[in-house]
Every structure is written in structure tokens, then in C-alpha cells.
Design a protein around this motif. Structure first.
Motif, PDB file in Angstrom:
ATOM      1  N   PHE A  79     -10.719   7.777  14.595  1.00 34.50           N
ATOM      2  CA  PHE A  79      -9.660   8.775  14.465  1.00 34.50           C
ATOM      3  C   PHE A  79      -8.800   8.828  15.720  1.00 34.50           C
ATOM      4  N   ARG A  80      -7.541   9.159  15.522  1.00 35.37           N
ATOM      5  CA  ARG A  80      -6.607   9.422  16.623  1.00 35.37           C
ATOM      6  C   ARG A  80      -6.197  10.879  16.524  1.00 35.37           C
ATOM      7  N   ILE A  81      -6.235  11.583  17.644  1.00 35.52           N
ATOM      8  CA  ILE A  81      -5.916  13.009  17.696  1.00 35.52           C
ATOM      9  C   ILE A  81      -4.538  13.189  18.313  1.00 35.52           C
ATOM     10  N   GLN A  82      -3.727  14.035  17.685  1.00 32.62           N
ATOM     11  CA  GLN A  82      -2.398  14.358  18.207  1.00 32.62           C
ATOM     12  C   GLN A  82      -2.259  15.877  18.247  1.00 32.62           C
ATOM     13  N   ASP A  83      -2.239  16.429  19.449  1.00 26.48           N
ATOM     14  CA  ASP A  83      -2.133  17.881  19.643  1.00 26.48           C
ATOM     15  C   ASP A  83      -0.672  18.294  19.551  1.00 26.48           C
ATOM     16  N   GLU A  84      -0.359  19.160  18.590  1.00 28.45           N
ATOM     17  CA  GLU A  84       1.012  19.636  18.384  1.00 28.45           C
ATOM     18  C   GLU A  84       1.155  21.116  18.736  1.00 28.45           C
ATOM     19  N   GLY A  85       0.228  21.648  19.494  1.00 23.36           N
ATOM     20  CA  GLY A  85       0.305  23.045  19.911  1.00 23.36           C
ATOM     21  C   GLY A  85      -0.494  23.947  18.988  1.00 23.36           C
ATOM     22  N   THR A  86       0.136  24.472  17.942  1.00 24.07           N
ATOM     23  CA  THR A  86      -0.569  25.381  17.031  1.00 24.07           C
ATOM     24  C   THR A  86      -1.434  24.638  16.025  1.00 24.07           C
ATOM     25  N   ILE A  87      -1.155  23.352  15.831  1.00 23.55           N
ATOM     26  CA  ILE A  87      -2.013  22.523  14.982  1.00 23.55           C
ATOM     27  C   ILE A  87      -2.370  21.248  15.729  1.00 23.55           C
ATOM     28  N   VAL A  88      -3.473  20.660  15.309  1.00 26.91           N
ATOM     29  CA  VAL A  88      -3.910  19.371  15.826  1.00 26.91           C
ATOM     30  C   VAL A  88      -3.958  18.432  14.624  1.00 26.91           C
ATOM     31  N   LEU A  89      -3.290  17.277  14.752  1.00 21.17           N
ATOM     32  CA  LEU A  89      -3.293  16.290  13.675  1.00 21.17           C
ATOM     33  C   LEU A  89      -4.380  15.263  13.937  1.00 21.17           C
ATOM     34  N   VAL A  90      -5.193  15.012  12.931  1.00 22.41           N
ATOM     35  CA  VAL A  90      -6.298  14.064  13.023  1.00 22.41           C
ATOM     36  C   VAL A  90      -5.974  12.907  12.077  1.00 22.41           C
ATOM     37  N   TYR A  91      -5.655  11.751  12.649  1.00 21.27           N
ATOM     38  CA  TYR A  91      -5.271  10.570  11.883  1.00 21.27           C
ATOM     39  C   TYR A  91      -6.450   9.617  11.728  1.00 21.27           C
ATOM     40  N   PRO A  92      -6.767   9.212  10.507  1.00 21.82           N
ATOM     41  CA  PRO A  92      -7.820   8.218  10.318  1.00 21.82           C
ATOM     42  C   PRO A  92      -7.297   6.823  10.655  1.00 21.82           C
ATOM     43  N   ASN A  93      -8.094   6.039  11.365  1.00 22.11           N
ATOM     44  CA  ASN A  93      -7.714   4.674  11.732  1.00 22.11           C
ATOM     45  C   ASN A  93      -8.464   3.617  10.948  1.00 22.11           C
ATOM     46  N   THR A  94      -9.496   4.013  10.217  1.00 20.68           N
ATOM     47  CA  THR A  94     -10.308   3.059   9.459  1.00 20.68           C
ATOM     48  C   THR A  94     -10.442   3.547   8.020  1.00 20.68           C
ATOM     49  N   ASP A  95     -10.821   2.644   7.136  1.00 20.24           N
ATOM     50  CA  ASP A  95     -11.045   3.034   5.740  1.00 20.24           C
ATOM     51  C   ASP A  95     -12.159   4.060   5.616  1.00 20.24           C
ATOM     52  N   THR A  96     -13.218   3.894   6.400  1.00 18.15           N
ATOM     53  CA  THR A  96     -14.339   4.836   6.363  1.00 18.15           C
ATOM     54  C   THR A  96     -13.884   6.227   6.796  1.00 18.15           C
ATOM     55  N   ALA A  97     -13.084   6.293   7.843  1.00 17.96           N
ATOM     56  CA  ALA A  97     -12.564   7.578   8.319  1.00 17.96           C
ATOM     57  C   ALA A  97     -11.654   8.210   7.264  1.00 17.96           C
ATOM     58  N   ARG A  98     -10.827   7.399   6.635  1.00 23.28           N
ATOM     59  CA  ARG A  98      -9.917   7.886   5.594  1.00 23.28           C
ATOM     60  C   ARG A  98     -10.712   8.451   4.406  1.00 23.28           C
ATOM     61  N   GLU A  99     -11.744   7.741   3.997  1.00 21.25           N
ATOM     62  CA  GLU A  99     -12.590   8.198   2.897  1.00 21.25           C
ATOM     63  C   GLU A  99     -13.291   9.507   3.251  1.00 21.25           C
ATOM     64  N   PHE A 100     -13.727   9.619   4.504  1.00 22.60           N
ATOM     65  CA  PHE A 100     -14.390  10.847   4.939  1.00 22.60           C
ATOM     66  C   PHE A 100     -13.433  12.029   4.858  1.00 22.60           C
ATOM     67  N   LEU A 101     -12.202  11.859   5.338  1.00 25.89           N
ATOM     68  CA  LEU A 101     -11.219  12.948   5.249  1.00 25.89           C
ATOM     69  C   LEU A 101     -10.915  13.288   3.794  1.00 25.89           C
ATOM     70  N   ASP A 102     -10.823  12.280   2.943  1.00 22.74           N
ATOM     71  CA  ASP A 102     -10.584  12.529   1.521  1.00 22.74           C
ATOM     72  C   ASP A 102     -11.684  13.388   0.913  1.00 22.74           C
TER      73      ASP A 102
END
Length: 67
Positions: free
Chosen positions: A6-29
Motif C-alpha cells: 500500500f501507498r499512503i497519501q495524507d490529505e489532511g482530514t482524510i488519508v488515502l490508502v492506495y493498493p499497489n498489488t492485486d492482493t492488497a486490492r482484493e483485501f480492500l475490496d
């Protein structure tokens, strides 16, 4: 070279968590329907800032890597 899960992007009031792998994407799903304080923002999960630290810690406990 191994990609981090995962890649984390802090936007202040929210934090965006981006999946970088298929396994990570499936987990978020799998969380999309059960997580009240998390929501999808395109490819990322948008996490309210006050929950982000705990959410990221949970991902690491599941064995995922974070950048």
C-alpha cells in the motif's frame, strides 16, 4: 524488485490508502461493505484522519507493507 502493498497519501482530514498489488486490492475490496469509517475514493480507500493510524496498523498486522 518487490512492490510494497500500500501507498499512503495524507490529505489532511482524510488519508488515502492506495493498493499497489492485486492482493492488497482484493483485501480492500473485501472491506468495502463492512467498514463504516472507510470509503472508496477511486482506486484508494479514504480513511478519516482520526482512524488512519489504527487502520494502517491493522494492515501491517495482516502482513502488508506500507510506504
Amino acid at each position: 524488485m518487490t512492490s510494497t502493498s500500500f501507498r499512503i497519501q495524507d490529505e489532511g482530514t482524510i488519508v488515502l490508502v492506495y493498493p499497489n498489488t492485486d492482493t492488497a486490492r482484493e483485501f480492500l475490496d473485501s472491506l468495502t461493505t463492512s467498514a463504516n469509517q472507510h470509503m472508496r475514493w477511486g482506486e484508494a480507500f479514504a480513511v478519516e484522519h482520526r482512524y488512519a493510524e489504527g487502520f494502517i496498523a491493522d494492515l501491517q498486522e495482516e502482513g502488508f507493507t506500507i510506504t
